[in-house]
Design a protein around this motif. Structure first.
Motif, PDB file in Angstrom:
ATOM      1  N   ALA A 106       0.830  -1.205   0.000  1.00 37.31           N
ATOM      2  CA  ALA A 106       0.000   0.000   0.000  1.00 37.31           C
ATOM      3  C   ALA A 106       0.866   1.258   0.000  1.00 37.31           C
ATOM      4  CB  ALA A 106      -0.934  -0.007   1.209  1.00 37.31           C
ATOM      5  N   LEU A 107       1.943   1.223   0.793  1.00 39.67           N
ATOM      6  CA  LEU A 107       2.850   2.374   0.872  1.00 39.67           C
ATOM      7  C   LEU A 107       3.563   2.588  -0.462  1.00 39.67           C
ATOM      8  CD1 LEU A 107       4.050   4.583   2.648  1.00 39.67           C
ATOM      9  CD2 LEU A 107       5.798   2.948   3.400  1.00 39.67           C
ATOM     10  N   ASN A 108       3.992   1.498  -1.095  1.00 39.72           N
ATOM     11  CA  ASN A 108       4.642   1.610  -2.399  1.00 39.72           C
ATOM     12  C   ASN A 108       3.705   2.220  -3.439  1.00 39.72           C
ATOM     13  OD1 ASN A 108       7.486   0.473  -3.103  1.00 39.72           O
ATOM     14  ND2 ASN A 108       6.744  -0.846  -1.474  1.00 39.72           N
ATOM     15  N   ALA A 109       2.444   1.790  -3.406  1.00 36.83           N
ATOM     16  CA  ALA A 109       1.462   2.328  -4.355  1.00 36.83           C
ATOM     17  C   ALA A 109       1.248   3.820  -4.114  1.00 36.83           C
ATOM     18  CB  ALA A 109       0.139   1.568  -4.217  1.00 36.83           C
ATOM     19  N   TRP A 110       1.176   4.217  -2.832  1.00 34.77           N
ATOM     20  CA  TRP A 110       0.995   5.637  -2.507  1.00 34.77           C
ATOM     21  C   TRP A 110       2.205   6.456  -2.916  1.00 34.77           C
ATOM     22  CZ3 TRP A 110       3.351   8.871   1.290  1.00 34.77           C
ATOM     23  CH2 TRP A 110       2.721  10.106   1.453  1.00 34.77           C
ATOM     24  N   MET A 111       3.396   5.865  -2.801  1.00 40.28           N
ATOM     25  CA  MET A 111       4.632   6.548  -3.179  1.00 40.28           C
ATOM     26  C   MET A 111       4.802   6.659  -4.688  1.00 40.28           C
ATOM     27  SD  MET A 111       6.529   7.431  -0.483  1.00 40.28           S
ATOM     28  CE  MET A 111       6.661   7.089   1.271  1.00 40.28           C
ATOM     29  N   ALA A 162       5.565   3.985  -6.656  1.00 46.12           N
ATOM     30  CA  ALA A 162       6.432   2.930  -7.174  1.00 46.12           C
ATOM     31  C   ALA A 162       5.573   1.834  -7.799  1.00 46.12           C
ATOM     32  CB  ALA A 162       7.286   2.347  -6.057  1.00 46.12           C
ATOM     33  N   GLU A 163       6.008   1.332  -8.944  1.00 47.02           N
ATOM     34  CA  GLU A 163       5.252   0.312  -9.664  1.00 47.02           C
ATOM     35  C   GLU A 163       5.739  -1.072  -9.238  1.00 47.02           C
ATOM     36  OE1 GLU A 163       4.067  -0.918 -14.274  1.00 47.02           O
ATOM     37  OE2 GLU A 163       5.463   0.729 -13.863  1.00 47.02           O
ATOM     38  N   THR A 164       4.990  -1.735  -8.370  1.00 47.92           N
ATOM     39  CA  THR A 164       5.324  -3.081  -7.931  1.00 47.92           C
ATOM     40  C   THR A 164       4.120  -3.984  -8.143  1.00 47.92           C
ATOM     41  OG1 THR A 164       4.689  -2.521  -5.648  1.00 47.92           O
ATOM     42  CG2 THR A 164       7.030  -2.368  -6.212  1.00 47.92           C
ATOM     43  N   ILE A 165       4.372  -5.294  -8.206  1.00 47.33           N
ATOM     44  CA  ILE A 165       3.306  -6.269  -8.383  1.00 47.33           C
ATOM     45  C   ILE A 165       2.929  -6.814  -7.013  1.00 47.33           C
ATOM     46  CG2 ILE A 165       2.608  -8.388  -9.554  1.00 47.33           C
ATOM     47  CD1 ILE A 165       3.304  -6.043 -11.428  1.00 47.33           C
ATOM     48  N   ARG A 166       1.682  -6.655  -6.646  1.00 54.37           N
ATOM     49  CA  ARG A 166       1.224  -7.050  -5.321  1.00 54.37           C
ATOM     50  C   ARG A 166       1.395  -8.559  -5.104  1.00 54.37           C
ATOM     51  NH1 ARG A 166      -1.976  -4.045  -2.048  1.00 54.37           N
ATOM     52  NH2 ARG A 166      -2.999  -5.067  -0.300  1.00 54.37           N
ATOM     53  N   ASP A 167       1.936  -8.926  -3.956  1.00 54.69           N
ATOM     54  CA  ASP A 167       2.147 -10.322  -3.559  1.00 54.69           C
ATOM     55  C   ASP A 167       3.082 -11.072  -4.499  1.00 54.69           C
ATOM     56  OD1 ASP A 167       0.537 -10.133  -1.283  1.00 54.69           O
ATOM     57  OD2 ASP A 167      -1.283 -10.583  -2.393  1.00 54.69           O
ATOM     58  N   ARG A 224      12.187  -5.957  -7.815  1.00 58.29           N
ATOM     59  CA  ARG A 224      10.720  -5.979  -7.820  1.00 58.29           C
ATOM     60  C   ARG A 224      10.144  -4.658  -8.327  1.00 58.29           C
ATOM     61  NH1 ARG A 224       9.470  -8.904  -1.965  1.00 58.29           N
ATOM     62  NH2 ARG A 224      11.217 -10.389  -2.085  1.00 58.29           N
ATOM     63  N   GLY A 225      10.935  -3.601  -8.233  1.00 55.34           N
ATOM     64  CA  GLY A 225      10.500  -2.309  -8.760  1.00 55.34           C
ATOM     65  C   GLY A 225      11.037  -2.051 -10.157  1.00 55.34           C
ATOM     66  N   ILE A 226      12.238  -2.580 -10.464  1.00 51.28           N
ATOM     67  CA  ILE A 226      12.853  -2.341 -11.770  1.00 51.28           C
ATOM     68  C   ILE A 226      12.139  -3.113 -12.871  1.00 51.28           C
ATOM     69  CG2 ILE A 226      14.939  -2.698 -13.151  1.00 51.28           C
ATOM     70  CD1 ILE A 226      16.592  -2.169 -10.668  1.00 51.28           C
TER      71      ILE A 226
END
Length: 326
Positions: free
Chosen positions: A162-167, A169-174, A200-202
């Protein structure tokens, strides 16, 4: 004379490298190797992958007998089990990158990365390859649930995503590092030169066509987890600060808020003086001092994280050094 396979042929029966970072896995590898050998043999028999597909273990500077066991596996089946030994422990992300870049240099069509503990379900290899054959350049392994996690780990993971999404950053959940990457994606990844690695972000930033395969994560059968709480927190901070500058904006906002609170307190003092009520409470003074001190320390800490990353990047040191390949 050997002829180069066309892209269509590569998609139909790809040469897959199974890249597995290892750190002190001498207890786990005797369990992992036979399971992988049986599964990969089945994939070859069903003509899903090429006969020269192989397992690539990356020894991340282990202090036990991990490398010796990898050498033993290579002697037992040199066509299947290959190994790379890093000269020093460089961490999971660097070890994984070393394996992926080695797979790329050795001519793989695609690489599947997974952990040595086999908590990631290898029975979905088939679906990974089928999605790749269908045209997906990156296939993410995503956990179908977190029912086996503790309450703490489950909720901290939710907070992290949730924090990554708010920031931003494009990550795949779970999704951890269980994925298939085609040669084009690996080539694009090789262009990224940062020292502060957060794959996971790259990987989502690379683009390309993607697919998702869900699976149920299992339990570790032997050895200990290489990601205790301290490393998990460090990894989370690495991910957040590597792909977002919002914490710096947060510092600016908190500084402005502190100024507004200071102005409010100044007005309060003036009004109290005008009403002959000039006795200041000790508690309010101490609370103000602690609040301001805490904000300053927090601000310095956040800025320090970014300054530290700039320092590491500016030195341009190599991310890993390969000592031996078999």
């Amino acid at each position: 004379m050997a002829t180069q396979r066309t892209s269509v042929e590569q998609r139909q029966q790809p040469n897959i490298f199974f890249v597995i970072p290892c750190y002190n896995e001498i207890e786990q590898l005797p369990i992992t190797a036979p399971v992988l050998q049986k599964k990969i043999s089945a994939l070859k028999s069903s003509h899903l992958i090429a006969e020269d597909s192989r397992v690539l273990f990356v020894d991340d500077g282990s202090k036990d007998g991990t490398w010796q066991y990898i050498r033993q596996l290579n002697k037992t089946d040199a066509s299947l089990f290959h190994g790379v030994k890093l000269a020093h422990n460089r961490g999971h992300q660097n070890a994984l990158l070393a394996g992926l870049m080695t797979a790329l240099s050795q001519g793989c069509d695609a690489a599947i990365s997974l952990d040595a503990d086999l908590q990631d379900d290898i029975n979905v290899f088939d679906e990974f390859v089928k999605q790749y054959v269908s045209g997906a350049e990156i296939v993410y392994g995503v956990r179908s649930s977190r029912n086996k996690d503790t309450w703490f780990k489950r909720n901290t993971a939710e907070a992290f995503y949730a924090l990554n999404a708010w920031m931003g950053a494009e990550t795949i959940r779970d999704h951890a590092d269980y994925r298939l990457m085609g040669r084009a994606a690996l080539q694009a990844l090789s262009e990224y030169g940062e020292v502060n690695l957060f794959l996971r972000g790259i990987v989502p930033e690379l683009g390309f066509s993607t697919a998702v395969v869900t699976y149920e994560r299992g339990e570790r059968e032997a050895g200990e987890s290489k990601y205790p709480l301290k490393k998990m927190i460090s990894f989370a901070v690495e991910g957040i600060t590597s792909f977002s500058v919002k914490p710096l904006h947060f510092v600016t906002g908190m500084g402005m808020l502190s100024i507004l609170v200071g102005i409010g307190m100044f007005i309060y003092v003036i009004v109290s003086w005008a009403n002959n009520n000039v006795v200041s409470g000790w508690g309010s003074i101490m609370c103000s001092l602690w609040l301001i001190g805490g904000l300053l320390m927090l601000s310095m800490g956040i800025i320090g994280e970014y300054v530290g990353k700039i320092y590491l990047e500016a030195k341009h040191r190599p991310r890993y050094a390969i000592e031996t390949e078999i």
